[in-house]
Design a protein around this motif. Structure first.
Motif, mmCIF file in Angstrom:
data_model
loop_
_atom_site.group_PDB
_atom_site.id
_atom_site.type_symbol
_atom_site.label_atom_id
_atom_site.label_comp_id
_atom_site.label_asym_id
_atom_site.label_seq_id
_atom_site.Cartn_x
_atom_site.Cartn_y
_atom_site.Cartn_z
ATOM 1 N N LEU A 23 0.727 -1.234 -0.053
ATOM 2 C CA LEU A 23 -0.101 0.077 0.137
ATOM 3 C C LEU A 23 0.989 1.225 0.085
ATOM 4 N N VAL A 24 1.854 1.203 0.771
ATOM 5 C CA VAL A 24 2.704 2.238 0.951
ATOM 6 C C VAL A 24 3.984 2.692 -0.380
ATOM 7 N N LEU A 25 4.022 1.407 -0.925
ATOM 8 C CA LEU A 25 4.678 1.435 -2.178
ATOM 9 C C LEU A 25 3.890 1.925 -3.375
ATOM 10 N N SER A 26 2.678 1.516 -3.652
ATOM 11 C CA SER A 26 1.734 2.015 -4.401
ATOM 12 C C SER A 26 1.382 3.556 -4.454
ATOM 13 N N GLU A 27 1.582 4.188 -3.167
ATOM 14 C CA GLU A 27 1.576 5.861 -3.072
ATOM 15 C C GLU A 27 2.824 6.415 -3.563
ATOM 16 N N GLU A 28 3.858 5.849 -2.964
ATOM 17 C CA GLU A 28 5.069 6.477 -3.210
ATOM 18 C C GLU A 28 6.019 6.078 -4.663
ATOM 19 N N LEU A 29 5.572 5.059 -4.923
ATOM 20 C CA LEU A 29 6.389 4.445 -6.256
ATOM 21 C C LEU A 29 7.997 4.937 -6.169
ATOM 22 N N HIS A 30 8.114 4.719 -4.914
ATOM 23 C CA HIS A 30 10.025 4.739 -4.602
ATOM 24 C C HIS A 30 10.085 4.038 -3.365
ATOM 25 N N PHE A 31 11.181 3.334 -3.567
ATOM 26 C CA PHE A 31 11.593 2.389 -2.666
ATOM 27 C C PHE A 31 12.235 2.948 -1.376
ATOM 28 N N GLY A 32 12.956 4.160 -1.711
ATOM 29 C CA GLY A 32 13.659 4.901 -0.516
ATOM 30 C C GLY A 32 12.511 5.492 0.219
ATOM 31 N N ARG A 33 11.638 6.116 -0.557
ATOM 32 C CA ARG A 33 10.572 6.846 0.405
ATOM 33 C C ARG A 33 9.670 5.977 1.238
ATOM 34 N N ALA A 34 9.278 4.868 0.390
ATOM 35 C CA ALA A 34 8.757 3.834 1.215
ATOM 36 C C ALA A 34 9.300 3.348 2.362
ATOM 37 N N ALA A 35 10.666 2.993 2.471
ATOM 38 C CA ALA A 35 11.253 2.607 3.555
ATOM 39 C C ALA A 35 11.164 3.661 4.822
#
Length: 296
Positions: A13-25
């Protein structure tokens, strides 16, 4: 549901919003490699790719788009059912820990007092939160809810009542050229480095507190990054830049070596009450109702 892991779903769910692995982390408080692992595990369970990742960007696959559309309401319903059962067992009692940034003004304290009067079995307490980490204490369980500046775009958090719409000011040193003005236009901020919150504040939240450009498109220089409001005010007093603050917070922190100048052309500041979606309780909803009634 055999083998289904909630943490993997939260990660998706977080990745689907950020579309960025660093920001999701950053939002999940885990390493980037852990985010990749959680996604791989979920894709292995499903049997297909949900996210396409290149060296420059990430995007959902068609299956990922469909899975997201079906997952989000199911995820919210799952936690809603869990919290309804927990509420029935607990009721409105115990301790409610409320975080705030900057200042808890008269409206907030009135809401806290009204909540205490309505629910004498529950004792509300307040905790000041650092400017640079608006959501960390909620996620860590150090507070039950937090009153923070908008915007809020955190899928694991509930944004409850939104209140306290206020004009913004720019806080500058008493020696700054702005200090003698009655007000400044937003485009004038291009002449004033803006001090912003340091990590772990999300990038979108940092950019709202210290925008990179004026509404007219002129770049705004970056000032120092600070962890607390008091660190920011000290940097302002030293002439290292300005800070955007809502008018009530600026007035509360008035001192002789800094001054507060109204800014025309920037969005008003607003506050919101947030709590962790997985930890929603009757106490939180009752306090949210008090905030809605007493905090215009």
């Amino acid at each position: 549901m055999v083998g289904l892991e909630i943490r993997e779903l939260e990660c998706f769910l977080v990745l689907s919003e950020e579309l960025h692995f660093g920001r999701a982390a950053e939002r999940l408080y885990v390493s980037q490699s852990r985010v990749s692992q959680l996604l791989r595990n979920l894709e292995r369970r499903i049997g297909a790719r949900l996210l396409e990742r290149t060296s420059r960007r990430a995007r959902l696959t068609p299956l990922g788009e469909r899975f997201l559309a079906e997952l989000r309401p199911a995820y919210e319903a799952l936690y809603g059912a869990f919290e309804s059962a927990r509420e029935a067992a607990r009721g409105v009692d115990g301790v409610l820990r409320i975080g705030f940034q900057g200042v808890a003004d008269e409206r907030v304290t009135a809401a806290i007092a009204a909540f205490r009067d309505r629910h004498p079995g529950c004792e509300p307490t307040t905790v000041e939160l650092p400017l640079a980490d608006p959501f960390g204490a909620v996620r860590a369980g150090e507070v039950d809810a937090a009153i923070v500046c908008l915007p809020v775009a955190e899928p694991d958090l509930v944004l409850g009542p939104v209140f306290s719409k206020q004009p913004q000011t720019v806080v500058v040193s008493a020696r700054h050229p702005f200090a003698g003005r009655g007000r400044v236009d937003a485009d004038a901020l291009a002449d004033c480095p803006l001090i912003g919150p340091s990590a772990p504040a999300p990038r979108y939240w940092h950019d709202a507190m210290a925008p990179a450009a004026t509404p007219g498109g002129r770049p705004i220089p970056r000032g120092p990054l600070v962890h607390t409001l008091q660190e920011g005010l000290a940097a302002v007093a030293a002439g290292r830049g300005g800070m955007l603050l809502c008018a009530p917070t600026a007035e509360y922190h008035r001192r002789r070596d800094i001054t507060f100048v109204p800014v025309e052309g920037v969005p008003d500041s607003m506050l919101g009450l947030v709590w962790r979606r997985a930890d929603e309780t009757a106490r939180l909803r009752a306090f949210g109702r008090a905030v809605e009634e007493l905090c215009p």
